[in-house]
Scaffold this active site. Sequence first.
Site, mmCIF file in Angstrom:
data_model
loop_
_atom_site.group_PDB
_atom_site.id
_atom_site.type_symbol
_atom_site.label_atom_id
_atom_site.label_comp_id
_atom_site.label_asym_id
_atom_site.label_seq_id
_atom_site.Cartn_x
_atom_site.Cartn_y
_atom_site.Cartn_z
ATOM 1 N N ARG A 181 25.379 54.335 129.549
ATOM 2 C CA ARG A 181 25.730 55.506 130.366
ATOM 3 C C ARG A 181 24.600 56.051 131.239
ATOM 4 N NH1 ARG A 181 27.954 59.946 128.253
ATOM 5 N NH2 ARG A 181 26.343 61.502 128.358
ATOM 6 N N HIS A 182 23.456 55.380 131.268
ATOM 7 C CA HIS A 182 22.346 55.874 132.091
ATOM 8 C C HIS A 182 22.036 54.933 133.250
ATOM 9 C CE1 HIS A 182 21.554 58.275 128.419
ATOM 10 N NE2 HIS A 182 21.141 59.162 129.297
ATOM 11 N N ARG A 207 30.104 58.353 136.073
ATOM 12 C CA ARG A 207 30.575 58.660 134.719
ATOM 13 C C ARG A 207 32.028 59.121 134.712
ATOM 14 N NH1 ARG A 207 25.819 61.732 131.253
ATOM 15 N NH2 ARG A 207 24.313 60.017 131.357
ATOM 16 N N GLU A 252 14.175 57.218 134.152
ATOM 17 C CA GLU A 252 14.245 57.121 132.697
ATOM 18 C C GLU A 252 14.177 55.669 132.232
ATOM 19 O OE1 GLU A 252 16.824 60.675 130.896
ATOM 20 O OE2 GLU A 252 17.737 59.711 132.619
ATOM 21 N N SER A 270 27.437 69.318 132.820
ATOM 22 C CA SER A 270 26.585 70.313 132.214
ATOM 23 C C SER A 270 26.490 71.472 133.189
ATOM 24 C CB SER A 270 25.207 69.705 131.957
ATOM 25 O OG SER A 270 24.569 70.398 130.931
ATOM 26 N N ARG A 285 16.513 59.274 138.508
ATOM 27 C CA ARG A 285 15.926 59.498 137.189
ATOM 28 C C ARG A 285 15.168 58.235 136.773
ATOM 29 N NH1 ARG A 285 19.738 63.524 134.864
ATOM 30 N NH2 ARG A 285 19.891 64.932 136.648
ATOM 31 N N GLU A 295 29.748 63.484 126.855
ATOM 32 C CA GLU A 295 29.386 64.575 127.744
ATOM 33 C C GLU A 295 29.435 64.074 129.188
ATOM 34 O OE1 GLU A 295 25.569 65.052 129.040
ATOM 35 O OE2 GLU A 295 26.772 66.138 130.495
#
Lengths: 536, 536
Positions: free
Chosen positions: B316-317, B510, B310, B462, B308, B459
């Site tokens: 948490r990323h 995570r 991002e 998913s 990712r 979270e």
Amino acid sequence: MSSESEEQQLSKKAAKKEAAKLEKARRRQEAASLASSTSSLSVEEDPYSSNYGDVPLLELKSCSQADAGDWSRSVASMNWTEVGALTPEMKETEVLIRGRAQTIRPVGKNMAFLVVREKGFTVQCLATAQSDGVSRQMVKFVAGLNRESIVDVIGIVSIPDVPIKGATQQELYCVNKATPNLPINIEDAARSDAEIENALQSGVQLPRVNQDTRLNYRVLDFRTPANQGIFRIQCEVATIFRQFLLSENFVEIHTPKLIAGSSEGGSAVFKLDYKGQPACLAQSPQLHKQMSICGDFGRVFEIGPVFRAEDSYTHRHLCEFTGLDVEMEIKKHYSEVMDIVDRLFVTMFDSLNERCSKELEAVGRQYPFEPLKYKPKTLRLTFEEGFQMLKDSGVEVDPLGDLNTEAERKLGQLVLEKYGTEFYILHRYPLAVRPFYTMPCYDDPLYSNSFDVFIRGEEIISGAQRVHVPDYLAERAQACGIDVNTISMYIDSFRYGAPPHGGFGVGLERVVMLFCALGNIRKTSLFPRDPQRIAP
Amino acid sequence: MSSESEEQQLSKKAAKKEAAKLEKARRRQEAASLASSTSSLSVEEDPYSSNYGDVPLLELKSCSQADAGDWSRSVASMNWTEVGALTPEMKETEVLIRGRAQTIRPVGKNMAFLVVREKGFTVQCLATAQSDGVSRQMVKFVAGLNRESIVDVIGIVSIPDVPIKGATQQELYCVNKATPNLPINIEDAARSDAEIENALQSGVQLPRVNQDTRLNYRVLDFRTPANQGIFRIQCEVATIFRQFLLSENFVEIHTPKLIAGSSEGGSAVFKLDYKGQPACLAQSPQLHKQMSICGDFGRVFEIGPVFRAEDSYTHRHLCEFTGLDVEMEIKKHYSEVMDIVDRLFVTMFDSLNERCSKELEAVGRQYPFEPLKYKPKTLRLTFEEGFQMLKDSGVEVDPLGDLNTEAERKLGQLVLEKYGTEFYILHRYPLAVRPFYTMPCYDDPLYSNSFDVFIRGEEIISGAQRVHVPDYLAERAQACGIDVNTISMYIDSFRYGAPPHGGFGVGLERVVMLFCALGNIRKTSLFPRDPQRIAP
């Protein structure tokens, strides 16, 4: 309803007849399908209309509500039985199955045969109008199904005395329709070369699905019994690899695939931009697995993707494959690493033969192969011994060079003849043909503490003791013409006290390819990536 | 030689004293090291000179030969005992261990204490001159070792009555020297915040190693007991994940990370050139795991890297993490997927508590945390129920929008108070906040057959049922503003008969971070990649 793997029913002699029959059946079905859609039978007039039909999307979103339709009510109180799990003991009992409409053969207007396939296993269903709950309209519905559609069938199990005869079906719902024009027919994709040749000798030209078409429509190609087998065997290889190593106190790690610079140098690297920094995809977890050893994990392994931007378009190279990598502390001698290779792979072959017999059979039916010959204790030859064997048989190779593919194959033959094994370790490779981080031999610096492992004459594993002393590592890099500055991070990892260590790497797809003698690595990669293919 | 995890010896009260003592010892050692190198004791005059020394590189290349040196002869007939495996039953027996010189404390010129650490376990060794085979020169050699060097020690096990007292050492060889100037001291890196605070109150300022320094010298940082624990726990999470799914008839797959186009759209994608074609790194195995279901593998899972690009720089990323992905056929209802999540994670938490108690203890000593509260049967709430709980507590959220991080945390608190669990499933999310391929609810198209799973208010999973009907999938894509042409390959995969199916994805890092309440995902990634870091 008779349950057995359809392929098991087919003796080799019957194969070509069956193939020709299937072709005819398909044409008949296509005609029938067309005919039925234009016939005048009306579902509205059918008292049994609740026993069949397409399941509406609304129901597929959930059937937990009492007010849902016919399908929902029918399956509400039943559990699905897997087609492969149907047994003679279930005779006369009612079961619910889900699978694909593989072949559909209408017989007149009152009867239709339907072969339902689930995960490579098949069962033949028969719908006969005038029997309990089955109308002519339902027979028409069955006859009009598109092949490869997903269906739910409720029926009574019958075990016919003669194969492919008798069976009753009570309800049939189409869960999801396939398109009527499939780019590949599963029967075509599942056919062996021998079947095609045999049919040809009888004057029947059966379609052959080539490798590229298979890969373009991989979703259909996966459905053949051989492919169902291949990828279950692949899963088993990884499972045994892990189980064995965990039982030997290895720790599974996950190293980064995005790295700054290139992992082992060379041009065969995929480059990319990482937030403004130049980066590349790891060509192996070499650096990071060694760093994990320097970090005191003792023994580590990894299963993960490996990226090679090579231009090789061969039967054994991919641009992305699944690497099985191992690195471990060495106490005294690099044979400790070979001991792990030996026991790991013997355990693996034993387990595959034991736990995957059905899958190996399914693969062999389409791609016949001889079981791998291997010994309980793996043969180890030195490179010099291998060189001598080749020389004695008249093959000239460089005593301090690498073996080319041809020499490797030849040596495989010689080893098989002399030692009766197709799996062996060749060690003490010439230092000059190994990476700079390979530890030279203590008694002769022309050779190294390294090894390759061969299956059926092809190299499958490469391993070695690594240089763990930083200054000597820098010296070796320089001797190999590598700019030490470009690998300073690698060398510095060893400055904080590195234990002696070694390891090896294997390609998962190659293990499966060579164990099953499949001849093309694209057959054992789920979605292969080669210089010409990046889809699907 | 006394074996126990050094950390176990330290009560919290003793911790600050110990920390101050360590600092002094280190200074003393550095002074002694300097002094010994300039002293006049000669190895040549030592009758016991064969009992210690640096192992030459030549011997490390192999010690299998009889003509090798002192070390080789000494270890030739002995097996190594792991430091963690030393037990009181071994009292008075001679053992050979390999580990790191963690702390070295000379006492005068005739004695030196040496703490040897292996995989987070420590043992204290004592060399006393004038005892059998130990000379003053050997004591000097021990005192002069660089910390973190790899040593082999042969000694007699003693179990002292009072901790840290008594032990004898007979031979000591330095297998590989560490640099004298380490960028991180392991004792500093292993210290808890509480120890630092306590010492500060007594006026002692102990060094704190910040996260960036740890990551820059990850090889040293790995050696702390907490990190040894964290990555063994991570290995166990993946092991249980696999074991559970294999026992439920899932097949492990390996999907390509190099793909044409972008897997889920958006800008957070790493782009690269693939042999002249535009390509990118997979942001998830979504497409290919669904294609595997269309290919009749029934139930599949994958453990592999996910990329990712991002820009999020949060706790948490990561730009690269290890995805645990699952996809499976659904017979009737998406709750079948939640059933797997429920049983899988309850099994995982049970097994971690049972099988990793030592590791969890080691982590907790440096980073104290409360064990996760969870139920044998996982709580399931609908999004509407969660929304109502938030509303009742005065938190305003959009009834058809997503929950932000703050709302998620708050809901976690409310659930813990009301139901006594920190692990629960929230399902029937608003359709508008889920990807286009999510199946809407049968009874209310504003909601969807989807779920998120939370641990400690964050979270972590998913999942959803997917749309398996191609025309409806295209319709959903269009409704979400996606150009259907760009995802035609995805949609076409469902045209050949796709079974109803669903799945979920989890990040391995995570799971470990939240199970151990570690607060920063960089602590649970071996070599983390974030917008500012691509090395080591």
